[in-house]
Design a protein around this motif. Sequence first.
Motif, PDB file in Angstrom:
ATOM      1  N   UNK A   1       0.835  -1.202   0.000  1.00 58.15           N
ATOM      2  CA  UNK A   1       0.000   0.000   0.000  1.00 58.15           C
ATOM      3  C   UNK A   1       0.866   1.246   0.000  1.00 58.15           C
ATOM      4  N   UNK A   2       1.902   1.268   0.813  1.00 59.52           N
ATOM      5  CA  UNK A   2       2.762   2.443   0.904  1.00 59.52           C
ATOM      6  C   UNK A   2       3.417   2.763  -0.437  1.00 59.52           C
ATOM      7  N   UNK A   3       3.849   1.731  -1.149  1.00 64.23           N
ATOM      8  CA  UNK A   3       4.477   1.951  -2.451  1.00 64.23           C
ATOM      9  C   UNK A   3       3.497   2.517  -3.460  1.00 64.23           C
ATOM     10  N   UNK A   4       2.293   1.984  -3.493  1.00 62.99           N
ATOM     11  CA  UNK A   4       1.314   2.487  -4.457  1.00 62.99           C
ATOM     12  C   UNK A   4       0.834   3.887  -4.078  1.00 62.99           C
ATOM     13  N   UNK A   5       0.667   4.136  -2.793  1.00 60.74           N
ATOM     14  CA  UNK A   5       0.268   5.466  -2.342  1.00 60.74           C
ATOM     15  C   UNK A   5       1.318   6.509  -2.714  1.00 60.74           C
ATOM     16  N   UNK A   6       2.561   6.255  -2.377  1.00 50.94           N
ATOM     17  CA  UNK A   6       3.609   7.234  -2.646  1.00 50.94           C
ATOM     18  C   UNK A   6       3.891   7.379  -4.139  1.00 50.94           C
ATOM     19  N   UNK A   7       3.638   6.321  -4.893  1.00 48.08           N
ATOM     20  CA  UNK A   7       3.795   6.414  -6.351  1.00 48.08           C
ATOM     21  C   UNK A   7       2.788   7.388  -6.938  1.00 48.08           C
ATOM     22  N   UNK A   8       1.569   7.354  -6.431  1.00 44.32           N
ATOM     23  CA  UNK A   8       0.549   8.298  -6.903  1.00 44.32           C
ATOM     24  C   UNK A   8       0.950   9.726  -6.523  1.00 44.32           C
TER      25      UNK A   8
ATOM     26  N   UNK B   1       3.938  10.956  -6.028  1.00 42.33           N
ATOM     27  CA  UNK B   1       5.043  11.378  -6.886  1.00 42.33           C
ATOM     28  C   UNK B   1       4.548  11.709  -8.292  1.00 42.33           C
ATOM     29  N   UNK B   2       3.670  10.882  -8.824  1.00 45.20           N
ATOM     30  CA  UNK B   2       3.151  11.107 -10.177  1.00 45.20           C
ATOM     31  C   UNK B   2       2.415  12.441 -10.265  1.00 45.20           C
ATOM     32  N   UNK B   3       1.586  12.728  -9.276  1.00 41.25           N
ATOM     33  CA  UNK B   3       0.819  13.976  -9.270  1.00 41.25           C
ATOM     34  C   UNK B   3       1.756  15.172  -9.160  1.00 41.25           C
ATOM     35  N   UNK B   4       2.809  15.041  -8.360  1.00 38.26           N
ATOM     36  CA  UNK B   4       3.758  16.143  -8.206  1.00 38.26           C
ATOM     37  C   UNK B   4       4.546  16.381  -9.496  1.00 38.26           C
ATOM     38  N   UNK B   5       5.078  15.325 -10.075  1.00 36.20           N
ATOM     39  CA  UNK B   5       5.936  15.480 -11.246  1.00 36.20           C
ATOM     40  C   UNK B   5       5.167  15.894 -12.497  1.00 36.20           C
TER      41      UNK B   5
ATOM     42  N   UNK C   1      -3.705   7.475 -15.313  1.00 36.66           N
ATOM     43  CA  UNK C   1      -3.187   6.126 -15.543  1.00 36.66           C
ATOM     44  C   UNK C   1      -1.734   6.162 -16.011  1.00 36.66           C
ATOM     45  N   UNK C   2      -1.451   7.086 -16.933  1.00 37.06           N
ATOM     46  CA  UNK C   2      -0.118   7.106 -17.535  1.00 37.06           C
ATOM     47  C   UNK C   2       0.941   7.613 -16.576  1.00 37.06           C
ATOM     48  N   UNK C   3       0.640   8.680 -15.846  1.00 35.54           N
ATOM     49  CA  UNK C   3       1.672   9.225 -14.937  1.00 35.54           C
ATOM     50  C   UNK C   3       1.942   8.261 -13.779  1.00 35.54           C
ATOM     51  N   UNK C   4       0.916   7.572 -13.307  1.00 37.32           N
ATOM     52  CA  UNK C   4       1.127   6.583 -12.246  1.00 37.32           C
ATOM     53  C   UNK C   4       1.880   5.377 -12.804  1.00 37.32           C
ATOM     54  N   UNK C   5       1.565   4.981 -14.035  1.00 36.90           N
ATOM     55  CA  UNK C   5       2.297   3.876 -14.666  1.00 36.90           C
ATOM     56  C   UNK C   5       3.779   4.202 -14.796  1.00 36.90           C
ATOM     57  N   UNK C   6       4.081   5.456 -15.127  1.00 30.40           N
ATOM     58  CA  UNK C   6       5.487   5.860 -15.259  1.00 30.40           C
ATOM     59  C   UNK C   6       6.232   5.692 -13.939  1.00 30.40           C
ATOM     60  N   UNK C   7       5.633   6.152 -12.847  1.00 30.16           N
ATOM     61  CA  UNK C   7       6.305   6.027 -11.550  1.00 30.16           C
ATOM     62  C   UNK C   7       6.398   4.556 -11.139  1.00 30.16           C
ATOM     63  N   UNK C   8       5.346   3.793 -11.389  1.00 29.37           N
ATOM     64  CA  UNK C   8       5.389   2.367 -11.049  1.00 29.37           C
ATOM     65  C   UNK C   8       6.466   1.637 -11.856  1.00 29.37           C
ATOM     66  N   UNK C   9       6.695   2.066 -13.095  1.00 28.99           N
ATOM     67  CA  UNK C   9       7.747   1.431 -13.903  1.00 28.99           C
ATOM     68  C   UNK C   9       9.120   1.702 -13.294  1.00 28.99           C
TER      69      UNK C   9
END
Length: 695
Positions: free
Chosen positions: A346-353, A355-359, A465-473
Amino acid sequence: MSNFGEFYGENVFNDCIMKERLPKATYKALKKAIEKGATVDLAVADVVALALKDWAVEKGATHFTHWFQPLTGITAEKHDSFINPTEDGKVLLEFSGKELIKGEPDASSFPSGGSRATCAARGYTAWDMTSPAFVKDETLYIPTAFVSYTGEALDKKIPLLRSMEVLSKEAIRVLKALGNTTANKVTTTVGPEQEYFIVDKKLYDKRPDLIYTGRTLFGAKPPKGQELEDHYFGSLKERISDYMKDLDKELWKLGISVKTKHNEVAPAQHELAPIFTTTNVATDTNQLTMDVMKKVALRHGLVCLLHEKPFAGVNGSGKHNNWSMSTDDGQNLLDPTDAPHKSKQFQLFLTSVIKAVDEYSDLLRASAANPGNDHRLGANEAPPAIISVFLGDQLQDLIEQIEKGEVTSSISAGKLDLGVSTLPKLIKDPTDRNRTSPFAFTGNKFEFRMVPSSGTIADCNTVLNTIVAEVLSEVADRLEKAADLDAEINAILTETVKEHSKIIFNGNGYSDEWVVEAEKRGLANIKTTVEATKAYITEKNVALMEKHGVLSKLEMHARYDVNLEIYAKTTNIEAETTLEIAKRQILPAVIKFETSLAKSISAVKAAGVSAGVQCELLAEVDELAVALKKNIGELEASVEKAQALDGDAYAVAHFYKFDVFEKMQAVRAVADTLETLVDKDVWPLPTYGELLFNV
């Protein structure tokens, strides 16, 4: 409506109908294609097409249409009948797999941002089997994607579907790296809350501004607005209740699971909300919902206004995009559970979102931009134009622990004792809500509150979807190479929080202090659609979309050009309408009032009375009439200049925003003052009081 369970979904070719109507082998092949992301061969498509046609004809359908979503932001359809004449003068009803799979609308007549020339007309629609077909208005509607002859996406659906696949791919990589091997697919889910206004059709017909633009270009503040806060969640007026009941029934027939309905904050404003479903289907059904809302209103002698700001001085309308990620084995990846401090996943997916929103906050802001939303965002009624993330007490505490490098506890839910023995003790959520935040965590999802009420949700979800996918990658790359998985997870979490916590804000987003604070943090405050649209062509954002195959550079630039063109054309229509109403209705009414007043003064003076009050009023009105005529002339000149501009799309849109629009406001300001002085029987337009309260 006691039998609503029997008619729910009756007009949708859903899974239940497919299982009933299709041969077992065909059903399995189609379901496999939908679930695994594969295509079906023509033989399977022929069987599906025959079943679809027979089912639709039984429902009274005579035609079929490939229903798609061009870059206009609304839907398009071309209807073809099932009939095929025979030699004996009769007809057969036919529908083939080829017709189901592929259509050919004229691609040159839709906006393409230059990717199609007028002489290059060929385009194709392709069956989207992941969104169910349905029958409406005696027509079989087949959800489709729209592509040019040369392969560019000319619609909202293709990039959305691409983004969903990209996110699923990268999310599964992260899950597998964490040792979670039971999931094979991640689907983004959405529940879009839809706000709208309802006005009387007879009054609407007397307002050219509402007819041409969807919003009032003139209108003085009424004695009562939303000051008493008595409309929000208030008792439904009988006429509105009847409309809502009829709307529920029509949407349920189409399998659209609308669940919530209520009065919103502003008078004459309301909201409906459906149950969550996959993002692609939610996008289609929201477009369908808006269409049905407008048509059902007409049956009741009403008009449904979806514009973001149909009335100045009262709250406008938005669309809250509730977004989450779910696996095919039943996990909600944004569910913190009772102990989020124990779940690294959960922490990884939360922080990925986060980061994506910020970047990519500029791209997210652009995805919610349209001409109507410029009137709403940052107006102390909706989120500001500054992108920030609200987490609440529990997750804020979690983030602070991550930043310190040691996560040991979670704030737990409590109970509320209401002090009355007969009332239950309420389970209290571990965090409050924040309606001033544009991107708020609300339990097991994020609510993006910036989306315009009249717009499609495809754009914001494609970006999300795309910005979160980028951080998850990026996360997956690190986890897959990690020698010490736990140490790498902790390093990722700590780095992400330290670098991107500036986007987190749990306070009052409406306050002036937040605007100052956001600037200190380096957060952008992009106030207009014209400025926001530039995000589509920045090198970083183009590279992001190209990397994941969601949109090419040409497709990104096309969206930039189309959005600016729509802004300029929308503002031009509003300006032309402002001029027509001001010149042909308001100014003549003012002159008529002045003439009547002058005659009254002469009659009063003839009776030996000074007529001082009448003289003062006449002088005041005449001074305003002169100002109105002057402002009309300046607006006319500005519109002529704008229409003669031959620069790039940005320069034209910029001029409309910062010159034409400002001069429209000047015309309105004088006219609205005149409305408060001119005899009501002479004033040519229904007032705000009549429009907002006479339903």
